[in-house]
Design a protein around this motif. Sequence first.
Motif, PDB file in Angstrom:
ATOM      1  N   ILE A   1      -1.071  -7.219  22.253  1.00 54.27           N
ATOM      2  CA  ILE A   1       0.449  -7.787  21.652  1.00 54.27           C
ATOM      3  C   ILE A   1       1.523  -7.072  20.825  1.00 54.27           C
ATOM      4  O   ILE A   1       2.661  -6.325  20.903  1.00 54.27           O
TER       5      ILE A   1
ATOM      6  N   ARG B   1       2.178  -3.710  20.200  1.00 50.93           N
ATOM      7  CA  ARG B   1       3.023  -3.233  21.364  1.00 50.93           C
ATOM      8  C   ARG B   1       4.174  -2.972  20.376  1.00 50.93           C
ATOM      9  O   ARG B   1       5.161  -2.689  20.464  1.00 50.93           O
ATOM     10  N   LEU B   2       4.291  -4.445  19.986  1.00 45.47           N
ATOM     11  CA  LEU B   2       5.776  -5.434  19.458  1.00 45.47           C
ATOM     12  C   LEU B   2       6.039  -4.316  18.124  1.00 45.47           C
ATOM     13  O   LEU B   2       6.904  -3.642  17.619  1.00 45.47           O
TER      14      LEU B   2
ATOM     15  N   LYS C   1       4.662  -9.042  29.480  1.00 43.08           N
ATOM     16  CA  LYS C   1       3.064  -9.304  29.822  1.00 43.08           C
ATOM     17  C   LYS C   1       2.215 -10.148  29.240  1.00 43.08           C
ATOM     18  O   LYS C   1       1.544 -11.073  29.366  1.00 43.08           O
ATOM     19  N   ARG C   2       2.686 -10.496  27.929  1.00 45.35           N
ATOM     20  CA  ARG C   2       2.597 -11.268  26.665  1.00 45.35           C
ATOM     21  C   ARG C   2       2.860 -12.891  27.765  1.00 45.35           C
ATOM     22  O   ARG C   2       1.336 -14.108  27.855  1.00 45.35           O
TER      23      ARG C   2
ATOM     24  N   TYR D   1      10.717  -1.127  26.805  1.00 43.27           N
ATOM     25  CA  TYR D   1       9.569  -1.671  26.487  1.00 43.27           C
ATOM     26  C   TYR D   1       9.068  -1.946  25.754  1.00 43.27           C
ATOM     27  O   TYR D   1       7.953  -3.002  26.438  1.00 43.27           O
ATOM     28  N   ASP D   2      10.376  -3.201  24.724  1.00 46.54           N
ATOM     29  CA  ASP D   2       9.935  -4.868  24.097  1.00 46.54           C
ATOM     30  C   ASP D   2       9.642  -5.864  24.896  1.00 46.54           C
ATOM     31  O   ASP D   2       9.438  -6.490  25.123  1.00 46.54           O
TER      32      ASP D   2
ATOM     33  N   TYR E   1      -3.874 -19.644  24.136  1.00 47.60           N
ATOM     34  CA  TYR E   1      -4.356 -18.709  25.261  1.00 47.60           C
ATOM     35  C   TYR E   1      -5.052 -17.441  25.329  1.00 47.60           C
ATOM     36  O   TYR E   1      -5.675 -17.552  26.071  1.00 47.60           O
ATOM     37  N   LEU E   2      -4.647 -16.750  24.828  1.00 47.27           N
ATOM     38  CA  LEU E   2      -4.546 -15.759  24.849  1.00 47.27           C
ATOM     39  C   LEU E   2      -6.156 -15.098  23.801  1.00 47.27           C
ATOM     40  O   LEU E   2      -6.082 -15.434  23.186  1.00 47.27           O
TER      41      LEU E   2
ATOM     42  N   ASP F   1      -6.071  -9.631  23.087  1.00 47.73           N
ATOM     43  CA  ASP F   1      -4.283  -9.624  23.429  1.00 47.73           C
ATOM     44  C   ASP F   1      -3.772 -10.180  22.777  1.00 47.73           C
ATOM     45  O   ASP F   1      -2.476  -9.780  22.489  1.00 47.73           O
TER      46      ASP F   1
ATOM     47  N   ASP G   1      -1.326 -16.940  19.627  1.00 47.95           N
ATOM     48  CA  ASP G   1      -1.335 -17.544  21.250  1.00 47.95           C
ATOM     49  C   ASP G   1      -2.551 -17.617  21.851  1.00 47.95           C
ATOM     50  O   ASP G   1      -3.915 -17.620  21.718  1.00 47.95           O
TER      51      ASP G   1
ATOM     52  N   THR H   1       6.646  -5.716  26.942  1.00 44.19           N
ATOM     53  CA  THR H   1       6.265  -6.087  26.261  1.00 44.19           C
ATOM     54  C   THR H   1       5.615  -7.727  26.842  1.00 44.19           C
ATOM     55  O   THR H   1       4.400  -8.269  26.010  1.00 44.19           O
ATOM     56  N   ILE H   2       7.488  -8.585  25.850  1.00 47.10           N
ATOM     57  CA  ILE H   2       7.344  -9.676  25.761  1.00 47.10           C
ATOM     58  C   ILE H   2       6.682 -10.493  27.713  1.00 47.10           C
ATOM     59  O   ILE H   2       5.967 -11.350  27.489  1.00 47.10           O
TER      60      ILE H   2
ATOM     61  N   HIS I   1       5.360  -1.087  17.912  1.00 48.82           N
ATOM     62  CA  HIS I   1       5.285   0.195  18.359  1.00 48.82           C
ATOM     63  C   HIS I   1       4.234   1.032  18.731  1.00 48.82           C
ATOM     64  O   HIS I   1       4.817   2.267  18.267  1.00 48.82           O
TER      65      HIS I   1
ATOM     66  N   LEU J   1       0.214 -13.004  30.603  1.00 47.42           N
ATOM     67  CA  LEU J   1      -0.694 -13.912  30.306  1.00 47.42           C
ATOM     68  C   LEU J   1      -1.230 -14.717  30.193  1.00 47.42           C
ATOM     69  O   LEU J   1      -1.761 -15.630  30.412  1.00 47.42           O
ATOM     70  N   ILE J   2       0.280 -15.431  29.807  1.00 50.27           N
ATOM     71  CA  ILE J   2      -0.350 -17.670  29.046  1.00 50.27           C
ATOM     72  C   ILE J   2       0.219 -17.735  30.493  1.00 50.27           C
ATOM     73  O   ILE J   2      -1.107 -18.923  31.036  1.00 50.27           O
TER      74      ILE J   2
END
Lengths: 368, 336
Positions: free
Chosen positions: B104, B107-108, A12-13, A5-6, B95-96, B100, B93, A9-10, B110, A16-17
Amino acid sequence: MGLLYDSITIFKREMLIFKSNLRTNIIRSMMFPLIIIIFLGNLGSSVNNIPVAVANYANSQVSNQFMNSLESGSTLNIKAVTNEQEGLAMLRAGSISSLIVILPSFPKSTDGQPSVYVYYATSQFSESGVAIPFIENTAAKYSTGQVSSVSIQSDVNAVSTQGTNSSYRDFLIAGVILFSVAFGAVFGGGMSIIVDRQLGNIKSFLITPINKNAIVLGKLFSGTLQSMIYGILALGLGLVLGGSVAMGVAGLIWIIPLILFVGAAFSGIAIMLGSRIKTIEVYTIVAQSITMPAWFLSGAFFPSSSFPPILQPFNIGDPLTYATNGIRSVMLNGYFPVGQIILDFSVVIIFAILGIIISFALFKSTID
Amino acid sequence: MSQSDQYSIEIFSLQKKFGDFEAVKDISFKIKKGEIFGILGPNGAGKTTTLNMILGLLHPTSGKIIIEGYDNSKENSKIKQLIGFMTQETVVDSYLTARDNLRIFARLYHIPENRIEEKVNHALDEANLISFADVAAGTFSGGMQRRLNLVKSMIQEPKILILDEPTTGLDIQSRVGMWEEIKRLRSKGITIILTTQYLEEADQLCDRIAIIDHGKVMAIGTASELKKTVAKGNLLSIKVNQDEREKTAKILKSKLKMEYEEKDDLFVLTNNIDMDMMIKVAEELRRNKIDVQTIGMHLPTMDDVFMKLTGSSIRDSTGDQKAGKNMAKMGLIGRR
Ligand SMILES: Nc1ncnc2c1ncn2[C@@H]1O[C@H](COP(=O)(O)OP(=O)(O)OP(=O)(O)O)[C@@H](O)[C@H]1O
Ligand SMILES: [Mg+2]
């Protein structure tokens, strides 16, 4: 929650970049392939008077006419030889670049077997790239059967292949695809780890309750996917610029996993280097001095058989060689023998596994 | 309230060595729940190193850290949910989009998927960034980025917020804005720890302050407690012609029997000073034909405290901040 899961997430990040810079990323990744394919892909198109030997076993009126048409124009310089052995000897000695064998059945094919065989030396890639299509086209006017080529690698007779499509452009495209994959991984997603550390992003990830391996895994996923995208774009560009895949669409079944493993391996290398090197400048130098030689030694520009003997062991030890050979079998020969599949994939998979393991091991130790 | 319930963070003789170099020598302090605790110290004092150990990013060489009753060497992942952290450098970030960036981190930390959007919207609202939610954060002003960074650090609703030099490099207006924001968070019951190099920030914002230098706690207390350690009453500052410093020192010491410290180009007299005393000193100096450029009485400031504890003004030691820091990073300058 789990590592996966983690990692996602990374991942996806990172994606996105990647997406936010999509146009730049794509244009940058296409520049080199574009230049190489346009400038070098047409190498050999101006080649003429290519020395070619013909062993004419048919000795009929049609076959003589065929020989005459081969001689007309200035593309080929035909030498008649009495038999196949004599021609092969010349081919191996390098005094001719191809050998045409016209069977007695010419122009009819017997039992689906071709009535014309063409042997060519892979070391004469640029000449062969011109000669073979010319021979094929000329033969097509006479023959109801097919022309078939046999490649000779060093001194080993390879298997007779059907539907051979051998141009230097295609030869080059295989190398260019792998360039895009390897460099895409090393200078695209993989390099992000340095920037992230400089900007403090790594630290801000580490204070969250995620497993730190998720950072590596997420970056491996994204680096691999991005490099695959670059590889597929390079293939697409190659096709647009006149390349072709002898195996057809089915070839993707082999090409895609090959670039996946190469992408994963180089992403691992990028993370490993990025974990150890603090600045982009140093990283660029180190990464280039690994990736460039690996790429050249794989025979990206020149067939490995044309390398000087001292470089041969490096070619054999270079994991990229196997990926290149695999893609070439698919693109040039349209035929990927089982033995070679096993060899090429084993090497590339082991390479990927090593890259990944090392990236985890070294990333860990940079935090404590 | 029992003794240990009162504290959010307890640190016992913390030490950190990098090879032979002891960045943190012996640091102990306790941070009360709901207070703003400031760690004040010059460049290289060990502020960031201490925070990194609290955050679990560095393992202490020795010592113990208890956070909300949990030992941070054992229950790291529990503690990470309790602490929000804003790094020294503003980290978004670029660029985000703001949204977003927040997603992120949600989610990190949880946060369950079905609650992420609600949390993100709430955070955008807090940061006053709703109308910029879908704009790349890199286009934001410094103040906007810092607001985004702050709500990002708090997306998991921590009990403790750690800020490493939250206002370094901000203009006065943004700095005051950040102070207001920090006070607002305290009013919500959040314990706040911040490091700073600004004396007035420690003075005006922090409930209690620990002054650290060379990896050691030099003093700890409220601003007024610390100031009282310098002098119960007023101080007297005197500035004289450079050539007459020695002569002045002699007069102050032998004739007037005054205690003083030399700070920058000033003499600071720390005996209990009143009007009579000031006049006496002034007259004595005039009698000796000393060219007095400035003379004045004032209550002790944090600057005086810092001066007394470290023997140098914080402005000297932090000097050309950026350059010093970069050189230290490149290993060009070592520690004094
Ligand atoms: N990873 C490391 N390895 C070696 N030395 C380090 C390391 N991290 C910090 N130091 C040294 O420890 C000392 C304390 O550093 P620290 O970053 O804690 O200072 P600081 O008080 O946060 O200063 P600043 O105001 O510059 O942020 C410095 O002399 C620094 O050079
Ligand atoms: Mg610091």
